[in-house]
Structures are given as structure tokens and as C-alpha cells.
Motif scaffolding. Structure first.
Motif, mmCIF file in Angstrom:
data_model
loop_
_atom_site.group_PDB
_atom_site.id
_atom_site.type_symbol
_atom_site.label_atom_id
_atom_site.label_comp_id
_atom_site.label_asym_id
_atom_site.label_seq_id
_atom_site.Cartn_x
_atom_site.Cartn_y
_atom_site.Cartn_z
ATOM 1 N N ASN A 54 2.961 -10.323 6.222
ATOM 2 C CA ASN A 54 2.877 -11.465 7.125
ATOM 3 C C ASN A 54 1.712 -12.355 6.721
ATOM 4 O O ASN A 54 0.549 -12.011 6.930
ATOM 5 N N ASP A 55 2.029 -13.509 6.132
ATOM 6 C CA ASP A 55 0.972 -14.417 5.700
ATOM 7 C C ASP A 55 0.884 -15.648 6.605
ATOM 8 O O ASP A 55 0.446 -16.718 6.184
ATOM 9 N N SER A 56 1.339 -15.481 7.850
ATOM 10 C CA SER A 56 1.258 -16.588 8.801
ATOM 11 C C SER A 56 -0.202 -17.001 9.002
ATOM 12 O O SER A 56 -1.112 -16.163 8.988
ATOM 13 N N GLN B 119 13.702 -20.130 1.020
ATOM 14 C CA GLN B 119 13.286 -19.865 2.392
ATOM 15 C C GLN B 119 13.709 -18.468 2.847
ATOM 16 O O GLN B 119 12.954 -17.769 3.517
ATOM 17 N N ASN C 101 -3.744 -11.903 -1.062
ATOM 18 C CA ASN C 101 -3.284 -13.173 -0.485
ATOM 19 C C ASN C 101 -4.371 -13.647 0.470
ATOM 20 O O ASN C 101 -4.551 -13.090 1.549
ATOM 21 N N ARG D 243 -4.527 -21.544 -0.260
ATOM 22 C CA ARG D 243 -4.037 -20.177 -0.367
ATOM 23 C C ARG D 243 -4.210 -19.724 -1.816
ATOM 24 O O ARG D 243 -3.776 -20.420 -2.739
ATOM 25 N N VAL E 210 10.107 -11.549 2.833
ATOM 26 C CA VAL E 210 8.762 -11.126 2.435
ATOM 27 C C VAL E 210 7.843 -11.068 3.650
ATOM 28 O O VAL E 210 7.024 -10.152 3.783
ATOM 29 N N LYS E 211 7.997 -12.017 4.568
ATOM 30 C CA LYS E 211 7.125 -12.061 5.749
ATOM 31 C C LYS E 211 7.317 -10.861 6.668
ATOM 32 O O LYS E 211 6.432 -10.535 7.454
ATOM 33 N N THR E 212 8.482 -10.188 6.580
ATOM 34 C CA THR E 212 8.675 -8.994 7.400
ATOM 35 C C THR E 212 7.783 -7.850 6.935
ATOM 36 O O THR E 212 7.551 -6.897 7.683
ATOM 37 N N ARG F 192 11.395 -15.945 1.395
ATOM 38 C CA ARG F 192 10.102 -15.986 2.112
ATOM 39 C C ARG F 192 10.205 -15.287 3.460
ATOM 40 O O ARG F 192 9.282 -14.586 3.883
ATOM 41 N N SER F 193 11.347 -15.450 4.146
ATOM 42 C CA SER F 193 11.492 -14.809 5.460
ATOM 43 C C SER F 193 11.547 -13.293 5.328
ATOM 44 O O SER F 193 10.996 -12.571 6.167
#
Length: 346
Positions: free
Chosen positions: A247-249, A236, A312, A271, A242-244, A239-240
Motif C-alpha cells: 500500500n503506497d497510498s 491501472q 518505496n 517518490r 500491487v496496492k493490495t 497498480r490496484s
């Protein structure tokens, strides 16, 4: 080559409350690599990098530089080994009363090198970092990026094998950060120096590092090639981070489709992750041609990680369940990762 073998660092002795800052760190940085360690404040990053050159002495474990265990050396032997480890800092650590030339020359002066040798070396280094016209200036006359270039030149003065970077870009704006990272690539590519970078900025990891380790609570929870951590983070915290950067939200409109999907109306949201050669194949087009499915791209991006293309995408697949399964298998056979997105967005 740098190897950290089961490094522990505990603060506090006797009746003092003990704090275990590092808990069994194992790292292997190959010659010529740029290796990043990323973590939030308090994760143990600064303690780790200070254990490499024994500014902090590990409680247990081994620190191996080109096969030599620093913890087994005498004080004199350790001083000699430290000459092969350069370090640059977040706040530059320049002497304000000294000129740029004098700052870069300081490690050589302390070694009592001949004046002519010092002059030639410092001039060469300032030219290498693009500051030969600033040698008689003082630190207060330079920008943040220029100060960090001076810090890099100073760290290179003793011809180190390894360069340690402790949050070296944290005090810099994005454009200056990019320029400093370009210089660090040049250090690696032209001088063959191995670099260990400590940072909390995942964009730095993305832009310059070959491999990365994720540090959390004094432990390495995940490590590997940058492309692998970015495309398939296992934890987790990874992943947090990487999201910075990526952003794959899931957009609200797509999340609504996921929530409304049902067995009565067979379709699903998937995905699909592409990397490397698979991004050059018209995979989605071929899938729609070969199978009786409707394929709708809902959201996504294509970018590059360390010069490797990465995609992605969120797609909707509609059709007979058996045909959808055949299409999924086809996509997997072409070196792409595909997984169904569940109602919680994962």
C-alpha cells in the motif's frame, strides 16, 4: 516449457450470443519457472488454465508443451501428453470414500500400474508432502492444508513436467497458504517441475512466482518479472493489485504538503523507488551531502520481493530548482527511480 500462442476462446455457436472469454493470449513459461496469472473474477483465468490441458478446447491458437502442439494431436496422443500435466484445485477434488493412499494412487490405478510400483510411488509422494502418517486416513479427517497436500501428491503421481494450480490457496488461511507455497517451491526446486498458477491473490504472486501476467477482460494487459510489475506497474489494474500487498497510498499529511507546494516556495514531493543493489547504498544521505538541498523523508517502507530488497519512499526536496534537478539526476544515476508526485497523488 509451456507456450500459449494467440489463444482465443469463444463460447456460443450459430444464433447463440457469443462470449469471447480469451482474446489472443500469448504466454511463454520457461522450464523450472513458477509463473503466475492474476486477475479479478470474470477475467478469464479459469478458462485459460483449462485451455492448457484442453479441458476447454481453444477456439483458435496453439498450446505447445515442450514444442508439441496439443491441438494437433489425436485423442490417444493427447491422453499420453496429459500425463505430463498435473493439476491441483481450489476445492481439492478428493474422493471422500477413498483413503489418502487411494486418492493419490488413483492416477496410477487408472494406468494399470503394478501394485508394488503404486505402493512405492504413493509412499514416496506422501513422504514428500509430509503426510506419510496419514495414508490410511480419509479426507474428512484432514485439515484444508493437508487436503491440498494430498492434491499436490496426486498431481505428481504421473511425474508431470508441468503443474497447473487453479486458485490452489484461495480456500486456505494465511499460515496454511504459506506452508502450501513452501511446498510448491520444493516441487519446483527438487523435482524441476514448471508451475503455472492462477490466482486473484497478489500476495501469492509476490511470495512464490518468478513472473506474472495480469489478465483483464480476457486479455493480458501486462506481464513480466514479479519485481518489475511490483516496482513499476504500467496499467491501472496492475497498480490496484500491487496496492493490495504494497500500500503506497499517500498519507493525508503528505497530501496536504503536495497541495500547498508552489513556485513561490520551491519544493516538491517525490517518490523514490529502490530495488536490488541500490538499497544498500546510503543514497539519500549522499544526496544531502553533495547538493544544497534539504531532504526530508515523509513516508515509506523497505521490504523484499522474491529475495530482492525493495524500497518505496516519499521525500520532500527543498532548495534552488537547479540544485534540486542536479540532485534528482544524481539519484537516477544510482539505479533508483524518482518522480515528482503531482497534486492528484500520482
Amino acid at each position: 516449457m509451456l507456450v500459449l500462442d494467440d489463444i482465443h476462446k469463444v463460447y456460443g455457436k450459430g444464433k447463440e450470443k457469443k462470449v469471447e472469454a480469451l482474446k489472443g493470449i500469448n504466454l511463454r513459461v520457461e522450464k523450472g519457472e513458477i509463473f503466475g496469472v492474476v486477475g479479478y473474477s470474470g477475467a478469464g483465468k479459469s478458462t485459460l488454465i483449462r485451455c492448457v490441458n484442453l479441458l476447454e478446447r481453444p477456439t483458435s491458437g496453439k498450446v505447445l508443451i515442450n514444442g508439441v502442439d496439443l491441438l494437433a494431436l489425436s485423442p490417444k496422443e493427447l491422453r499420453n501428453q496429459r500425463k505430463k500435466i498435473g493439476m491441483i484445485f481450489q476445492q481439492f477434488n478428493l474422493l471422500q470414500s477413498k483413503t489418502i493412499f487411494q486418492n493419490v494412487a488413483m492416477p496410477l490405478v487408472l494406468e494399470h500400474r503394478p501394485k508394488e510400483e503404486i505402493k512405492a510411488k504413493v509412499t514416496e509422494l506422501l513422504s514428500f508432502v509430509g503426510l506419510e502418517d496419514r495414508m490410511n486416513h480419509y479426507p474428512e479427517q484432514l485439515s484444508g492444508g493437508q487436503k491440498q497436500r494430498v492434491g499436490i501428491a496426486r498431481a505428481l503421481a504421473t511425474d508431470p513436467d508441468i503443474l497447473l494450480c487453479d486458485e490452489a490457496t484461495s480456500a486456505l488461511d494465511p499460515n496454511t497458504t504459506e506452508a502450501v507455497l513452501d511446498l510448491l517451491r520444493k516441487v519446483r526446486d527438487e523435482l524441476g517441475i514448471t508451475i503455472l498458477m492462477i490466482t486473484h491473490e497478489m500476495n501469492v504472486i509476490r511470495d512464490v512466482c518468478d513472473k506474472v501476467a495480469v489478465l483483464d477482460g480476457g486479455k493480458i494487459v501486462e506481464q513480466g518479472p514479479v519485481i518489475d510489475i511490483f516496482t513499476e506497474p504500467k496499467t491501472q489494474i496492475a497498480r490496484s493489485f500491487v496496492k493490495t500487498v504494497l500500500n503506497d497510498s499517500i498519507p493525508k499529511s503528505v497530501q496536504k504538503l503536495i497541495d500547498e507546494s508552489s513556485k513561490e516556495n520551491p519544493h516538491g514531493i517525490y517518490r523514490i523507488l529502490f530495488k536490488g543493489a541500490s538499497t544498500n547504498v546510503p543514497l539519500l544521505s549522499n544526496t544531502a551531502k553533495h547538493f544544497s538541498v534539504d531532504l526530508n523523508v515523509l513516508h515509506g517502507m523497505i521490504t523484499e520481493l522474491q529475495g530482492i530488497p525493495f524500497g518505496n519512499l516519499l521525500v520532500e526536496l527543498k532548495g534552488d530548482r537547479e540544485e534540486i534537478e542536479r540532485a534528482i539526476q544524481y539519484i537516477r544515476e544510482h539505479d533508483a527511480i524518482i518522480r515528482e508526485v503531482e497534486q492528484n497523488g500520482i
